[in-house]
Design a protein around this motif. Sequence first.
Motif, short mmCIF file in Angstrom:
data_model
loop_
_atom_site.label_atom_id
_atom_site.label_comp_id
_atom_site.label_asym_id
_atom_site.label_seq_id
_atom_site.Cartn_x
_atom_site.Cartn_y
_atom_site.Cartn_z
N ILE A 134 59.72 140.46 81.68
CA ILE A 134 58.50 139.89 81.12
C ILE A 134 58.02 138.81 82.08
O ILE A 134 58.79 137.93 82.49
N ASP A 135 56.74 138.86 82.43
CA ASP A 135 56.15 137.89 83.34
C ASP A 135 56.23 136.49 82.74
O ASP A 135 55.78 136.27 81.62
N PHE A 136 56.79 135.55 83.49
CA PHE A 136 57.00 134.21 82.96
C PHE A 136 55.68 133.47 82.75
O PHE A 136 55.55 132.68 81.82
N ASP A 137 54.67 133.73 83.58
CA ASP A 137 53.37 133.08 83.39
C ASP A 137 52.75 133.50 82.06
O ASP A 137 52.16 132.69 81.35
N ALA A 138 52.88 134.78 81.72
CA ALA A 138 52.37 135.27 80.43
C ALA A 138 53.13 134.62 79.28
O ALA A 138 52.54 134.27 78.25
N ALA A 143 53.57 130.62 74.84
CA ALA A 143 54.16 129.41 74.26
C ALA A 143 53.08 128.44 73.81
O ALA A 143 53.27 127.70 72.83
N ALA A 144 51.94 128.46 74.47
CA ALA A 144 50.84 127.58 74.08
C ALA A 144 50.26 127.96 72.71
O ALA A 144 49.62 127.15 72.06
N LEU A 145 50.52 129.20 72.28
CA LEU A 145 50.05 129.65 70.97
C LEU A 145 50.97 129.21 69.82
O LEU A 145 50.60 129.31 68.66
N SER A 164 47.46 138.31 69.72
CA SER A 164 46.36 137.40 69.41
C SER A 164 46.77 136.42 68.34
O SER A 164 47.49 136.76 67.40
N CYS A 165 46.24 135.21 68.48
CA CYS A 165 46.40 134.17 67.48
C CYS A 165 45.07 133.42 67.45
O CYS A 165 44.70 132.79 68.44
N GLY A 166 44.34 133.58 66.35
CA GLY A 166 43.01 132.98 66.29
C GLY A 166 42.09 133.65 67.29
O GLY A 166 41.99 134.87 67.33
N ASP A 167 41.46 132.84 68.13
CA ASP A 167 40.54 133.40 69.12
C ASP A 167 41.17 133.58 70.49
O ASP A 167 40.49 133.90 71.46
N GLN A 168 42.49 133.37 70.60
CA GLN A 168 43.18 133.53 71.88
C GLN A 168 43.98 134.83 71.90
O GLN A 168 44.65 135.16 70.93
N ILE A 170 46.64 137.16 74.46
CA ILE A 170 47.50 137.20 75.65
C ILE A 170 47.92 138.64 75.88
O ILE A 170 48.32 139.33 74.95
N LEU A 171 47.86 139.08 77.13
CA LEU A 171 48.32 140.41 77.52
C LEU A 171 49.70 140.30 78.14
O LEU A 171 49.92 139.53 79.07
#
Length: 178
Positions: A134-138, A143-145, A164-168, A170-171
Amino acid sequence: MALNATIYKATLTLSDMDRGYYATHALTLAQHPSETLERMMLRIVAFALNASETLAFTRGLCADDEPELWQKNYADEIELWVDLGEPDEKRLKKACSRSERAVLYSYGGRASEVWWGQNESKLARLDKLEVFRIDFDALQALAALAERSMQLTATIQDGQLWLSCGDQTILLEPARLK
């Protein structure tokens, strides 16, 4: 004085088009004091990628003899063993001997690449084992979510996970190593 775990609750609405699995799961996760948000969120990702009605979180970091997630049948036999990180070969052999299928999600960035280079030939003999990176940047974006109470929507198609969480959104694209 020992630190207590932090409890997170997530409602995960999952549409896995690759497996034809559609469900909503109410998840409760205990974040160990030594566990990063990236690792905790990876547990949710691992759950989404392998979701079933019988998949469950274990005691995780608190128990050396258990994976992060497992799926057991009615006879209490382990059908699926899901682990995270860069464990040693002995632990992965044990996972393969105790379960019908074992899946590992490696996520340590450069450390993950080094670990794989050192262990690829040893792990090639373990037929029941699947390994993904798993890409660490992703994961950092994921984690910001993280919130104590989360409403997550996961869509899996063609090996890609959109979370997705709210309007964010992540792929995540797990790279199959084995």
